[in-house]
Design a protein around this motif. Structure first.
Motif, PDB file in Angstrom:
ATOM      1  N   ARG A  85      40.978  53.244  36.032  1.00 48.68           N
ATOM      2  CA  ARG A  85      40.353  52.204  36.836  1.00 48.68           C
ATOM      3  C   ARG A  85      40.022  51.024  35.927  1.00 48.68           C
ATOM      4  N   ALA A  86      39.962  49.845  36.507  1.00 51.06           N
ATOM      5  CA  ALA A  86      39.661  48.652  35.726  1.00 51.06           C
ATOM      6  C   ALA A  86      38.667  47.788  36.480  1.00 51.06           C
ATOM      7  N   LEU A  87      37.661  47.342  35.762  1.00 50.54           N
ATOM      8  CA  LEU A  87      36.688  46.404  36.285  1.00 50.54           C
ATOM      9  C   LEU A  87      37.218  44.995  36.055  1.00 50.54           C
ATOM     10  N   ILE A  88      37.304  44.192  37.106  1.00 48.53           N
ATOM     11  CA  ILE A  88      37.731  42.805  37.008  1.00 48.53           C
ATOM     12  C   ILE A  88      36.502  41.932  37.213  1.00 48.53           C
ATOM     13  N   ALA A  89      36.131  41.189  36.188  1.00 49.00           N
ATOM     14  CA  ALA A  89      34.918  40.367  36.223  1.00 49.00           C
ATOM     15  C   ALA A  89      35.281  38.893  36.185  1.00 49.00           C
ATOM     16  N   ASP A  90      34.684  38.128  37.079  1.00 47.61           N
ATOM     17  CA  ASP A  90      34.929  36.693  37.173  1.00 47.61           C
ATOM     18  C   ASP A  90      34.246  35.986  36.002  1.00 47.61           C
ATOM     19  N   ALA A  91      35.051  35.384  35.125  1.00 52.08           N
ATOM     20  CA  ALA A  91      34.513  34.842  33.878  1.00 52.08           C
ATOM     21  C   ALA A  91      33.842  33.488  34.041  1.00 52.08           C
ATOM     22  N   ASN A  92      34.294  32.677  34.995  1.00 53.64           N
ATOM     23  CA  ASN A  92      33.699  31.346  35.122  1.00 53.64           C
ATOM     24  C   ASN A  92      33.538  30.906  36.572  1.00 53.64           C
ATOM     25  N   ASN A 106      32.235  41.209  40.277  1.00 50.66           N
ATOM     26  CA  ASN A 106      32.892  42.372  39.697  1.00 50.66           C
ATOM     27  C   ASN A 106      33.521  43.200  40.806  1.00 50.66           C
ATOM     28  N   ILE A 107      34.817  43.531  40.653  1.00 50.78           N
ATOM     29  CA  ILE A 107      35.480  44.458  41.548  1.00 50.78           C
ATOM     30  C   ILE A 107      36.186  45.504  40.696  1.00 50.78           C
ATOM     31  N   VAL A 108      36.544  46.623  41.304  1.00 53.72           N
ATOM     32  CA  VAL A 108      37.220  47.698  40.584  1.00 53.72           C
ATOM     33  C   VAL A 108      38.587  47.928  41.225  1.00 53.72           C
ATOM     34  N   VAL A 109      39.631  47.930  40.395  1.00 53.24           N
ATOM     35  CA  VAL A 109      40.982  48.203  40.865  1.00 53.24           C
ATOM     36  C   VAL A 109      41.503  49.462  40.188  1.00 53.24           C
ATOM     37  N   VAL A 110      42.487  50.109  40.809  1.00 56.91           N
ATOM     38  CA  VAL A 110      43.096  51.321  40.249  1.00 56.91           C
ATOM     39  C   VAL A 110      44.384  50.949  39.532  1.00 56.91           C
ATOM     40  N   GLY A 111      44.817  51.853  38.623  1.00 59.53           N
ATOM     41  CA  GLY A 111      46.077  51.651  37.931  1.00 59.53           C
ATOM     42  C   GLY A 111      47.242  51.725  38.897  1.00 59.53           C
ATOM     43  N   SER A 112      48.075  50.685  38.913  1.00 58.97           N
ATOM     44  CA  SER A 112      49.150  50.591  39.892  1.00 58.97           C
ATOM     45  C   SER A 112      50.349  49.862  39.300  1.00 58.97           C
ATOM     46  N   LEU A 113      51.543  50.285  39.717  1.00 58.94           N
ATOM     47  CA  LEU A 113      52.781  49.630  39.302  1.00 58.94           C
ATOM     48  C   LEU A 113      53.340  48.725  40.393  1.00 58.94           C
ATOM     49  N   LEU A 114      52.587  48.512  41.446  1.00 62.21           N
ATOM     50  CA  LEU A 114      53.046  47.643  42.518  1.00 62.21           C
ATOM     51  C   LEU A 114      53.324  46.235  41.994  1.00 62.21           C
ATOM     52  N   LEU A 115      54.345  45.587  42.545  1.00 57.48           N
ATOM     53  CA  LEU A 115      54.802  44.248  42.153  1.00 57.48           C
ATOM     54  C   LEU A 115      55.527  44.244  40.813  1.00 57.48           C
ATOM     55  N   LEU A 116      56.114  45.376  40.426  1.00 59.17           N
ATOM     56  CA  LEU A 116      56.912  45.390  39.202  1.00 59.17           C
ATOM     57  C   LEU A 116      58.062  44.387  39.270  1.00 59.17           C
ATOM     58  N   ASP A 117      58.511  44.093  40.488  1.00 63.55           N
ATOM     59  CA  ASP A 117      59.603  43.134  40.642  1.00 63.55           C
ATOM     60  C   ASP A 117      59.109  41.700  40.805  1.00 63.55           C
ATOM     61  N   GLY A 118      57.799  41.497  40.629  1.00 67.22           N
ATOM     62  CA  GLY A 118      57.231  40.157  40.771  1.00 67.22           C
ATOM     63  C   GLY A 118      57.428  39.320  39.518  1.00 67.22           C
ATOM     64  N   GLU A 119      56.862  38.120  39.554  1.00 72.28           N
ATOM     65  CA  GLU A 119      56.956  37.198  38.426  1.00 72.28           C
ATOM     66  C   GLU A 119      55.841  37.462  37.435  1.00 72.28           C
ATOM     67  N   ASN A 143      49.320  57.105  44.207  1.00 75.53           N
ATOM     68  CA  ASN A 143      48.544  58.154  44.880  1.00 75.53           C
ATOM     69  C   ASN A 143      47.806  59.031  43.871  1.00 75.53           C
ATOM     70  N   ARG A 144      48.439  59.314  42.739  1.00 76.03           N
ATOM     71  CA  ARG A 144      47.780  60.126  41.716  1.00 76.03           C
ATOM     72  C   ARG A 144      46.655  59.348  41.039  1.00 76.03           C
ATOM     73  N   SER A 145      46.835  58.059  40.866  1.00 78.56           N
ATOM     74  CA  SER A 145      45.766  57.235  40.303  1.00 78.56           C
ATOM     75  C   SER A 145      44.543  57.239  41.206  1.00 78.56           C
ATOM     76  N   ILE A 146      44.774  57.138  42.520  1.00 78.29           N
ATOM     77  CA  ILE A 146      43.670  57.112  43.477  1.00 78.29           C
ATOM     78  C   ILE A 146      42.988  58.478  43.548  1.00 78.29           C
ATOM     79  N   GLU A 147      43.771  59.543  43.572  1.00 74.30           N
ATOM     80  CA  GLU A 147      43.213  60.897  43.720  1.00 74.30           C
ATOM     81  C   GLU A 147      42.392  61.317  42.506  1.00 74.30           C
ATOM     82  N   THR A 148      42.820  60.921  41.307  1.00 73.60           N
ATOM     83  CA  THR A 148      42.193  61.413  40.081  1.00 73.60           C
ATOM     84  C   THR A 148      41.242  60.426  39.421  1.00 73.60           C
TER      85      THR A 148
END
Length: 379
Positions: A56-63, A363-376, A47-52
């Motif tokens: 943020r990170a730009l994700i660009a499709d390389a190929n 190109n898409i923009v994502v926010v800093g997130s810790l979601l899926l910390l329990d993922g692989e 929530n703080r990442s979204i509010e402030t």
């Protein structure tokens, strides 16, 4: 520090940090590990990442979707400072004949789809079935969805979308299947729940028989998924929304009629608002914003118009993010270049990045997130 400061203050301080140091600080102590992995802390940090917009990170499709696949990740906090692009690979291990695409993104998570039917080899198709993954590219963790078989896979159209159900605090993937030779009314829908890790059929029927979906990305906002929809012949007439909580469809009005057959209409989220980006007869590009969320056409406001062919404006530029002060829009040009466009001054400037990513198609923009910390781990 844990003996001096109360736990509430430690949690508050940690919530102000970026994703990368928090990943390292899990090793400081068992107490810090438990705090950082706590679902309530992860939600507070998001929530703080979204509010402030602090991370943020730009994700660009390389190929352009072809495997073996990679993306570029570019961190930025405002409209001046961009990090050097870092190449990252998605969590797939498949032969080069596969095709991968982003089908949606929300709260720092990206939904990826392996398209198995791009390959003409039937044995390979059966060996590597339809796969969907929810991925957090900043922490390099992912969750593979359970396989949901499809009857007669050569005779259908498949569309996927990804979003957040804020009522039930759940992330969901919606799968829309339409037989190629059948009417829109025979569409079949399924929804996957990350919380339940299972698929189920959606009982609600398609809202209008005369509408079908644009192939472009859906937009996730206010607990609903949104698609541009139009008739097979004629103009675009609506936005179809799917409420992820009630699992019901509804229809939103568009600000203007759009030539749907040109496929130049996109939905994006800018500054927490739903936006329509539209190319009008190769003369100009309009960006409309729904400042007050609702179904009426009167809720839309023209944010800006870009004339084509002008030396001061980029050509065929899709908006991807809003600056922290709301005065500039980050745009991805069809050629692959990135620009900041000043809405009031009606001028643009190119984004200078140390390593070129100009050949990237998406190109898409994502926010800093810790979601899926329990993922692989992806690699």
């Amino acid at each position: 520090m844990t003996n001096i400061l109360p736990q509430e203050l430690i949690t508050e301080i940690l919530s102000l940090l970026l994703v990368k140091p928090l990943m390292r600080f899990q090793c400081v102590s068992k107490a810090w590990f438990v705090t950082i992995n706590d679902p309530d802390f992860i939600k507070m940090h998001l929530n703080r990442s979204i509010e402030t917009n602090r991370e943020r990170a730009l994700i660009a499709d390389a190929n352009n979707g072809i495997l073996p696949h990679s993306y570029y990740l570019v961190n930025f906090s405002d409209n001046k400072r961009f990090s050097e692009p870092m190449e990252i690979c998605p969590p797939f291990n498949h032969p080069t004949t596969r095709f991968i695409k982003i089908v949606g993104h929300c709260n720092g998570l990206i939904c990826l789809h392996i398209c198995p039917f791009c390959c003409s080899n039937i044995e390979e198709r059966n060996k590597y079935p339809n796969e969907i993954v929810i991925w957090n590219p900043l922490i390099r963790k992912y969750k593979k969805l359970p396989f949901k078989p499809i009857e007669n896979p050569d005779d259908y159209e498949l569309k996927l979308a990804f979003g957040y159900d804020q009522i039930n605090d759940d992330y969901k993937v919606v799968r829309i299947l339409k037989p190629l030779l059948a009417s829109v009314s025979e569409v079949c829908h399924h929804v996957y729940s990350l919380r339940g890790n299972s698929w189920r059929k959606v009982e609600d029927k398609w809202p209008r028989k005369d509408l079908y979906l644009n192939m472009n990305l859906s937009a996730s906002l206010n607990g609903a998924l949104h698609w541009v929809a139009g008739r097979r012949r004629g103009l675009t007439s609506a936005i179809i929304a799917f409420d992820l909580s009630t699992e019901k469809f509804r229809v939103h009005a568009l600000p203007i009629e759009i030539n749907f057959l040109e496929y130049n209409t996109h939905l994006v989220v800018l500054g927490g608002c739903l936006c329509v980006w539209e190319a009008n007869c190769q003369q100009f590009f309009d960006v409309w914003v729904m400042k007050e969320y609702g179904v009426a056409a009167s809720n839309w406001t023209l944010l800006y118009r870009l004339p084509q062919g002008s030396q001061q404006t980029p050509s065929y530029a899709m908006p991807v993010a809003l600056s922290n002060n709301g005065k500039e829009v980050l745009m991805h040009e069809y050629s692959g270049k990135l620009y900041w466009y000043n809405i009031k001054k009606k001028r643009s400037r190119i984004v200078e990045i140390q390593k070129s990513i100009e050949k990237c198609d998406l190109n898409i923009v994502v926010v800093g997130s810790l979601l899926l910390l329990d993922g692989e781990l992806d690699h």
